[in-house]
Motif scaffolding. Sequence first.
Motif, short mmCIF file in Angstrom:
data_model
loop_
_atom_site.label_atom_id
_atom_site.label_comp_id
_atom_site.label_asym_id
_atom_site.label_seq_id
_atom_site.Cartn_x
_atom_site.Cartn_y
_atom_site.Cartn_z
N ILE A 159 -20.98 14.98 -36.94
CA ILE A 159 -21.64 14.18 -36.29
C ILE A 159 -20.67 12.82 -36.04
O ILE A 159 -20.18 12.46 -36.96
N PRO A 160 -20.44 12.58 -34.86
CA PRO A 160 -19.60 11.59 -34.21
C PRO A 160 -19.94 10.20 -34.63
O PRO A 160 -21.04 10.02 -34.86
N PRO A 161 -19.08 9.19 -34.32
CA PRO A 161 -19.50 7.93 -34.82
C PRO A 161 -20.40 7.26 -33.57
O PRO A 161 -20.32 7.58 -32.50
N VAL A 162 -21.38 6.23 -34.20
CA VAL A 162 -22.29 5.67 -33.43
C VAL A 162 -21.27 4.63 -32.68
O VAL A 162 -20.37 3.91 -33.18
N VAL A 163 -21.52 4.50 -31.38
CA VAL A 163 -20.86 3.31 -30.54
C VAL A 163 -21.92 2.20 -30.44
O VAL A 163 -22.94 2.33 -29.75
N ILE A 164 -21.44 0.98 -30.81
CA ILE A 164 -22.12 -0.28 -30.57
C ILE A 164 -21.33 -1.15 -29.74
O ILE A 164 -20.17 -1.57 -29.96
N LEU A 165 -22.22 -1.79 -28.77
CA LEU A 165 -21.77 -2.67 -27.61
C LEU A 165 -22.56 -3.76 -28.12
O LEU A 165 -23.61 -4.13 -27.84
N ASP A 166 -22.01 -5.01 -28.47
CA ASP A 166 -22.32 -6.28 -28.69
C ASP A 166 -22.36 -7.15 -27.52
O ASP A 166 -21.32 -7.60 -26.93
N LYS A 167 -23.46 -7.62 -27.15
CA LYS A 167 -23.81 -8.66 -25.89
C LYS A 167 -22.96 -8.14 -24.36
O LYS A 167 -22.29 -8.89 -24.14
N SER A 168 -23.30 -6.93 -24.43
CA SER A 168 -22.82 -6.33 -22.99
C SER A 168 -23.36 -7.12 -21.76
O SER A 168 -24.43 -7.55 -21.83
N GLN A 169 -22.47 -7.40 -20.81
CA GLN A 169 -22.73 -8.32 -19.70
C GLN A 169 -23.13 -7.39 -18.71
O GLN A 169 -24.05 -7.95 -17.70
N MET A 170 -22.49 -6.39 -18.18
CA MET A 170 -22.73 -5.64 -16.99
C MET A 170 -23.26 -3.94 -17.23
O MET A 170 -22.90 -3.36 -17.98
N ALA A 171 -24.46 -3.73 -16.50
CA ALA A 171 -24.91 -2.41 -16.73
C ALA A 171 -24.14 -1.51 -16.14
O ALA A 171 -23.88 -0.34 -16.83
N GLU A 172 -23.24 -1.70 -15.27
CA GLU A 172 -22.13 -0.66 -14.62
C GLU A 172 -21.18 -0.34 -16.08
O GLU A 172 -20.54 0.76 -16.08
N ASN A 173 -20.70 -1.35 -16.57
CA ASN A 173 -20.06 -1.13 -18.01
C ASN A 173 -20.79 -0.09 -19.04
O ASN A 173 -19.99 0.60 -19.69
N ILE A 174 -22.13 -0.48 -19.32
CA ILE A 174 -22.87 0.37 -20.05
C ILE A 174 -22.92 1.82 -19.72
O ILE A 174 -22.35 2.71 -20.51
N GLY A 175 -22.83 1.94 -18.40
CA GLY A 175 -22.87 3.29 -17.77
C GLY A 175 -21.37 3.96 -18.03
O GLY A 175 -21.54 5.27 -18.32
N ALA A 176 -20.57 3.27 -17.67
CA ALA A 176 -19.17 3.59 -17.90
C ALA A 176 -18.83 4.18 -19.42
O ALA A 176 -18.26 5.27 -19.67
N VAL A 177 -19.33 3.34 -20.43
CA VAL A 177 -19.34 3.74 -21.71
C VAL A 177 -19.80 4.98 -21.99
O VAL A 177 -19.18 5.93 -22.87
N ALA A 178 -21.05 5.12 -21.56
CA ALA A 178 -21.75 6.40 -21.88
C ALA A 178 -21.24 7.54 -21.01
O ALA A 178 -21.05 8.65 -21.82
N ARG A 179 -20.38 7.39 -20.09
CA ARG A 179 -19.72 8.43 -19.51
C ARG A 179 -18.61 8.83 -20.34
O ARG A 179 -18.54 9.96 -20.67
N VAL A 180 -17.97 8.15 -20.63
CA VAL A 180 -16.66 8.43 -21.76
C VAL A 180 -17.08 8.80 -22.87
O VAL A 180 -16.51 9.95 -23.52
N MET A 181 -18.12 8.32 -23.48
CA MET A 181 -18.77 9.32 -24.80
C MET A 181 -19.07 10.39 -24.64
O MET A 181 -18.80 11.28 -25.36
N ALA A 182 -19.80 10.83 -23.45
CA ALA A 182 -20.26 12.21 -23.16
C ALA A 182 -19.01 13.03 -22.91
O ALA A 182 -18.87 14.27 -23.67
N ASN A 183 -17.82 12.53 -22.35
CA ASN A 183 -16.56 13.41 -22.13
C ASN A 183 -15.97 13.80 -23.61
O ASN A 183 -15.64 14.75 -23.73
N PHE A 184 -16.10 12.76 -24.62
CA PHE A 184 -15.56 13.25 -25.72
C PHE A 184 -16.43 13.65 -27.01
O PHE A 184 -16.06 13.55 -28.11
N GLY A 185 -17.75 13.90 -26.61
CA GLY A 185 -18.84 14.45 -27.52
C GLY A 185 -19.44 13.28 -28.43
O GLY A 185 -19.98 13.85 -29.40
N LEU A 186 -19.20 11.88 -27.90
CA LEU A 186 -20.09 11.06 -28.79
C LEU A 186 -21.39 10.93 -28.00
O LEU A 186 -21.57 10.89 -26.93
N SER A 187 -22.55 10.74 -28.77
CA SER A 187 -23.75 10.58 -28.12
C SER A 187 -24.79 9.53 -28.44
O SER A 187 -25.66 9.34 -27.77
#
Length: 261
Positions: free
Chosen positions: A8-36
């Motif tokens: 099971i891969p590590p949990v990714v935690i984003l503290d006080k994210s400012q932009m929805a686009e950045n959250i989406g971009a993070v989700a994209r790269v997480m999916a690229n490398f098997g983090l969910s």
Amino acid sequence: MADSAEPIPPVVILDKSQMAENIGAVARVMANFGLSELRLVAPRDGWPQDRAWATASGADWVLEGVKVFDSVAGAVADLNTVYAATARPRETRMAVRTPRETARVLFDDRASGLNIGLLFGGERSGLETSDIALTQGIVTIPIDPRHHSLNLAQAVAINAYEWRTTVLDAPPPRFREGDPPASGALMLGMYEHLERELDDGGFFHPPEKRPSMVQNLRVMLGRSAFSEQEVATFRGVITALSKGRGRVLAKLAAKKAAGES
């Protein structure tokens, strides 16, 4: 998504994210490398945010599974080993590792049955020292100092890539000996118990230095990787000392009362 046979891969935690686009971009790269599993701490514009889906490029399962927390302490409460991604250790005497070294530590801890995570700060200000103090180490990307600008998704991508590479190429995991470290929730409870008693005993003086003294104590104790049993033992020590102080104060009060009568 990662193969079911993989750890099971590590949990990714984003503290006080400012932009929805950045959250989406993070989700994209997480999916690229098997983090969910993605956790958000106090996102500026709340959650959900439609614009995140537009930049996730189909990584819908990551965004649909997002969990939102009010504080970093809450987001790491069920995790045993968390590394904070920051370029600035900020006066904390903690282990500082590269993403590759961190991936190996997390891989071994996950193989030992521990819950693991990576903590990233907001786009503008990064992580607060008080939040870093809740983690077990710092992961710093060795970028060229001539241009150290790195966006949030890039930072997550580099760490996610090193995790994926470690999973695919690493030799058998090195299992942690002895009892596993306590969860973030147990450690926070121990910290707060100690700090209450130190408040009562007048340790934090002058008062304006209390925040930095608390951070130093938490970092110092956090480096020890307490097990659940050790947390229980240490809290027992705190309780015994506080009761002893109470007995001393009671005796002093009794002597004073006897002298006045």
